[in-house]
Write an enzyme that holds these catalytic residues in place. Sequence first.
Site, PDB file in Angstrom:
ATOM      1  N   LYS A 117       0.736  -1.303   0.029  1.00 11.52           N
ATOM      2  CA  LYS A 117       0.063  -0.043   0.242  1.00 11.52           C
ATOM      3  C   LYS A 117       0.686   1.376   0.078  1.00 11.52           C
ATOM      4  O   LYS A 117       2.124   1.201   0.499  1.00 11.52           O
ATOM      5  CB  LYS A 117      -0.882  -0.035   1.277  1.00 11.52           C
TER       6      LYS A 117
HETATM    7  N1  GLU Z   1      -6.996  -0.029  -3.759  1.00  9.67           N
HETATM    8  C1  GLU Z   1      -7.835  -0.992  -4.256  1.00  9.67           C
HETATM    9  C2  GLU Z   1      -7.751  -2.069  -2.870  1.00  9.67           C
HETATM   10  O1  GLU Z   1      -7.830  -1.648  -1.485  1.00  9.67           O
HETATM   11  C3  GLU Z   1      -7.132  -1.704  -5.297  1.00  9.67           C
HETATM   12  C4  GLU Z   1      -5.858  -2.236  -5.151  1.00  9.67           C
HETATM   13  C5  GLU Z   1      -5.165  -2.763  -6.558  1.00  9.67           C
HETATM   14  O2  GLU Z   1      -6.035  -2.851  -7.445  1.00  9.67           O
HETATM   15  O3  GLU Z   1      -3.997  -2.899  -6.693  1.00  9.67           O
HETATM   16  O4  GLU Z   1      -8.149  -3.007  -2.941  1.00  9.67           O
END
Ligand code: GLU
Length: 435
Positions: A117
């Site tokens: 993240k």
């Molecule tokens: N931000 C989204 C999540 O929390 C998508 C993450 C992604 O597609 O890598 O799942």
Amino acid sequence: MTTTNAPSAVPVSRPFSLWDMACRQLDAVAARMQLDPGTLARLRQCQRTLVVSIPVRMDDGHVEVFEGYRVQHNSERGPTKGGVRYHPGVTLDEVKALAMLMTWKCAVVGLPYGGAKGGVVCDPTRMSMGEIERVTRRYTSEISIILGPNKDIPAPDVNTNPQVMAWMMDTYSMTVGYSVPGVVTGKPVEIGGSLGRLDATGRSVATVTLAAAERLGLHPAQSTAAIQGFGNVGSAAARHLHAKGVKIVAVTDAYGGLFNPRGIDVAALHEHVRGPGGAGTLQGFQGADYDPDPVAANARLLASDADILVPCALENQLTAANAEAVRAKIVVEGANGPTTPEADAILLGKDVTIVPDILANAGGVTVSYFEWVQDLQANFWDESEINRSLDRIMLRSFHDVCDVAARERCDLRTAAQILAVSRVAKASRLRGIYP
Ligand code: GLU
């Protein structure tokens, strides 16, 4: 699917930390699974944490320095994957927790990824496009040493979008000297994005909501839903549920809420908020009562008598202070971490079915995976194929989690985590410890 192991006493509330919460949840499932202490110790830490400072010349000429993070929790099952959020409340602890949740999320739906993240402490609602672009490019450049299509692949999250991904992809590509579409997902389709990606998270929320409703004997056409948040996830979830006949009776955003017991015209609301030249907020929409006080509106939404409650905003929304008031039979977590462990215990005690974030909103990263595969092969699929594959993975994962819940006699969050942690632990055992 009902709860057979709700704790008898509700734990005492304490200052909220998403990282604490993620570790407490991991500890609980590890104890239940009798996970070996060495594996637990490894999973309790993030593999790599990068803190960067981001100097940016603002439009008025002064220089502001933002703080940014990229955390890779675990790469045992593959390259790391996860979104980037821009928000004034971002902290390193929060990003670490969200990275850990991404590890579980990718494992629950069986994607060959670990979790990561990113976040930048900034308020994009007060910044110009040019300022957001400069923050994005400098942030990407600072973290590029740990990015790459085979290393770590960012995507959109709170307050980031396909345009921000386009700048990230361009910055990385300029640095290495050639175009690398597979370094980020959630890009515009014109530069290697995938059809179906924008709606994917909300679509998966709707798919598992309908599957959970069916298990409880609720017919979509006789069901009502309340949706917290009308951003990328909430608006798509509302549209997909509405399309299946579910009546949307309450919607909130950061500024207020709309309520109509006869049902809100979701297509018209989508146009009003997110259509070309849209208002960007719920305010001004005709066809429902508008409450301009966001705190009161959210309290009213969370306690509404809708059958299904879908939190699609930020973490820490259902807490010890308001969980008792929830009247929904099903809570589906479109957001990451919207329910605190205290609220979880209260809701389980009330026999509420909670479809956890790491399952419910996994549609986003699933179509991100499809996008990455398409980019690596330079071979693009049509939208119906993407939606079909997404629905298949979501339903299979929902049933896998229900099977674990039945076998272990536990709630769906515990089951999803058992499934995820056992998959990651297995990969960890197979790979061993280097050197
Ligand atoms: N931000 C989204 C999540 O929390 C998508 C993450 C992604 O597609 O890598 O799942």
